[in-house]
Scaffold this motif. Structure first.
Motif, PDB file in Angstrom:
ATOM      1  N   VAL A 135       0.795  -1.156   0.002  1.00  0.00           N
ATOM      2  CA  VAL A 135      -0.038  -0.014   0.066  1.00  0.00           C
ATOM      3  C   VAL A 135       0.889   1.185   0.045  1.00  0.00           C
ATOM      4  N   LEU A 136       0.861   1.949  -1.230  1.00  0.00           N
ATOM      5  CA  LEU A 136       1.538   3.219  -1.244  1.00  0.00           C
ATOM      6  C   LEU A 136       0.683   4.418  -1.010  1.00  0.00           C
ATOM      7  N   GLY A 137       0.868   4.894   0.387  1.00  0.00           N
ATOM      8  CA  GLY A 137       0.044   6.002   0.656  1.00  0.00           C
ATOM      9  C   GLY A 137       0.384   7.412   0.721  1.00  0.00           C
ATOM     10  N   ALA A 138      -0.041   8.219   1.279  1.00  0.00           N
ATOM     11  CA  ALA A 138       0.406   9.708   1.090  1.00  0.00           C
ATOM     12  C   ALA A 138       2.272   9.862   1.420  1.00  0.00           C
ATOM     13  N   LYS A 139       2.657   9.216   2.408  1.00  0.00           N
ATOM     14  CA  LYS A 139       3.879   9.279   2.717  1.00  0.00           C
ATOM     15  C   LYS A 139       4.819   8.448   1.825  1.00  0.00           C
ATOM     16  N   TYR A 140       4.354   7.737   0.989  1.00  0.00           N
ATOM     17  CA  TYR A 140       5.162   6.874  -0.107  1.00  0.00           C
ATOM     18  C   TYR A 140       5.710   8.113  -0.844  1.00  0.00           C
ATOM     19  N   LYS A 141       7.285   8.035  -1.264  1.00  0.00           N
ATOM     20  CA  LYS A 141       8.113   8.766  -2.000  1.00  0.00           C
ATOM     21  C   LYS A 141       8.960   7.549  -2.573  1.00  0.00           C
ATOM     22  N   PHE A 142       8.634   7.778  -3.861  1.00  0.00           N
ATOM     23  CA  PHE A 142       9.791   6.674  -4.764  1.00  0.00           C
ATOM     24  C   PHE A 142      11.148   7.202  -4.394  1.00  0.00           C
ATOM     25  N   ASN A 143      11.963   5.783  -3.922  1.00  0.00           N
ATOM     26  CA  ASN A 143      13.255   5.913  -3.917  1.00  0.00           C
ATOM     27  C   ASN A 143      13.887   7.045  -2.912  1.00  0.00           C
ATOM     28  N   ASN A 144      13.119   7.519  -1.872  1.00  0.00           N
ATOM     29  CA  ASN A 144      13.393   8.546  -0.906  1.00  0.00           C
ATOM     30  C   ASN A 144      13.601   8.114   0.423  1.00  0.00           C
ATOM     31  N   PRO A 145      14.473   8.360   1.186  1.00  0.00           N
ATOM     32  CA  PRO A 145      14.962   7.966   2.612  1.00  0.00           C
ATOM     33  C   PRO A 145      13.713   8.133   3.676  1.00  0.00           C
ATOM     34  N   THR A 146      12.826   9.226   3.388  1.00  0.00           N
ATOM     35  CA  THR A 146      11.763   9.448   4.007  1.00  0.00           C
ATOM     36  C   THR A 146      10.384   8.616   3.765  1.00  0.00           C
TER      37      THR A 146
END
Length: 158
Positions: A135-146
């Motif tokens: 599940v890729l929600g609002a906090k998902y950022k492709f290839n990002n440490p956060t």
């Protein structure tokens, strides 16, 4: 990293799918083509995106990165009416899932190696033959440490 054990009710998704392997990974292209068309989907029940894998029975018995599976880029919907052209629907059957919270840009291979190679063999569970998904929600950022996502693994008691 201990997962939550969740009893999932069945869910409906709409999206696009493609057969691939880890050797011939087409995930980026699949998502690129889906993202530009995702606004065509009516009846969405959340803003989350779902990356889903359908593995053949026995896929994990002898791991081979050339083994084929079907990957979906999709969203959850309340109904499958008004299916956009060249998109498909799928029902994720209900059942038990181990849900892992994944934070950061650690290599996906590392987290999945832990789940399939360490957690499952040492747990009281085994894999069930149902879809695996993230599940890729609002906090998902492709290839990002956060970045943050949830990894849902279908399980049943050994």
């Amino acid at each position: 990293m201990a997962p939550r054990i969740i009893e999932l009710k069945s869910r409906k998704v709409i999206g696009i799918s493609q057969e691939m392997s880890l050797v011939d990974n087409q995930t980026f292209e699949l998502w690129k083509s889906f993202r530009v068309r995702s606004s065509e989907i009516k009846n969405r029940i959340s803003e989350n995106f779902i990356s889903l894998q359908l593995f053949t029975n026995g896929y994990f018995d002898v791991f081979n990165p050339a083994n084929r599976f079907v990957k979906w880029a999709c969203v959850e919907v309340g109904s499958i009416e008004n299916l956009p052209h060249e998109m498909s629907s799928l029902t994720i059957p209900g059942g038990s899932y181990a849900v892992f919270e994944h934070k950061g840009s650690v290599s996906p291979q590392d987290i999945f190696q832990y789940i399939y190679g360490e957690w499952i063999p040492k747990s009281k569970y085994q894999l069930d033959d149902r879809p695996h998904f993230e599940v890729l929600g609002a906090k998902y950022k492709f290839n990002n440490p956060t970045s943050e996502e949830e990894i849902w693994i279908p399980i049943k008691t050994k």
